[in-house]
Design a protein around this motif. Structure first.
Motif, mmCIF file in Angstrom:
data_model
loop_
_atom_site.group_PDB
_atom_site.id
_atom_site.type_symbol
_atom_site.label_atom_id
_atom_site.label_comp_id
_atom_site.label_asym_id
_atom_site.label_seq_id
_atom_site.Cartn_x
_atom_site.Cartn_y
_atom_site.Cartn_z
ATOM 1 N N TRP A 40 1.046 -1.236 0.040
ATOM 2 C CA TRP A 40 0.170 0.031 0.098
ATOM 3 C C TRP A 40 0.809 1.292 -0.082
ATOM 4 O O TRP A 40 1.882 1.161 0.361
ATOM 5 N N TRP A 44 -2.318 5.925 -2.840
ATOM 6 C CA TRP A 44 -3.282 5.119 -3.549
ATOM 7 C C TRP A 44 -4.393 5.827 -3.512
ATOM 8 O O TRP A 44 -5.018 6.200 -2.443
ATOM 9 N N MET A 106 -7.020 -1.600 -0.043
ATOM 10 C CA MET A 106 -6.457 -2.060 -1.468
ATOM 11 C C MET A 106 -7.539 -2.976 -2.202
ATOM 12 O O MET A 106 -7.248 -3.012 -3.396
ATOM 13 N N PRO A 120 -4.521 -7.597 -3.120
ATOM 14 C CA PRO A 120 -4.021 -6.665 -4.126
ATOM 15 C C PRO A 120 -2.712 -6.089 -3.665
ATOM 16 O O PRO A 120 -2.445 -5.691 -2.489
ATOM 17 N N ILE A 122 0.278 -3.013 -5.114
ATOM 18 C CA ILE A 122 0.456 -1.884 -5.934
ATOM 19 C C ILE A 122 1.712 -1.929 -6.688
ATOM 20 O O ILE A 122 2.741 -2.593 -6.059
ATOM 21 N N ALA A 136 -2.651 -1.921 -9.639
ATOM 22 C CA ALA A 136 -2.661 -3.003 -8.616
ATOM 23 C C ALA A 136 -2.861 -4.377 -9.365
ATOM 24 O O ALA A 136 -3.391 -4.708 -10.378
#
Length: 146
Positions: A40, A44, A106, A120, A122, A136
């Motif tokens: 994360w 985001w 996320m 997920p 990034i 992602a």
């Protein structure tokens, strides 16, 4: 990497240096094209992520980092599993986790049949000396046959 002609040609994991734009003098050129995954980042752009950043900043007067996010989500995920299990019995909580679908900042977090979280991440890449979020992804682990 520059000296041996490998800059931008091989995958590298520059843990946190890419995520937060921390570079040693002269490393931006060497890192160009490098790719990293992050659990994360404050940048985001999702409603839950932005709400987390706002709550964290209001309470602690600083921007949350990756570690704060992971711990925050872990506590909330476990609370949901304990609630589903009807208490803190370890076996029941583990069983609850195996069935859980947790909506994190996320995206959805689930667990596979080996008790590994599927969540997920990034994907970042250095572009023009700066980290750029590319999106992602979630990967499914392919385990060897038993």
């Amino acid at each position: 990497m520059i000296e041996v002609g490998l800059a931008g040609k091989i995958p590298a994991n520059w843990q946190r240096r890419i995520q937060y734009g921390i570079h040693h003098q002269g490393s931006a050129k060497a890192l160009e094209g490098a790719v990293e995954a992050a659990a994360w980042l404050p940048a985001w752009d999702s409603p839950k992520s932005l709400a987390f950043v706002e709550k964290f900043k209001a309470k602690y007067r600083e921007t949350a980092n990756n570690h704060a996010y992971v711990h925050w989500e872990t506590v909330h995920l476990l609370a949901k599993a304990i609630e589903a299990a009807g208490g803190a019995d370890r076996a029941k909580v583990r069983d609850a986790l195996s069935k859980i679908k947790y909506d994190s900042a996320m995206g959805e977090v689930t667990f596979d049949d080996h008790n590994q979280a599927r969540l997920p991440m990034i994907l970042l890449q250095i572009e023009n000396g700066k980290p750029a979020i590319k999106g992602a992804y979630s990967a499914e682990i392919k385990y060897p046959a038993k």
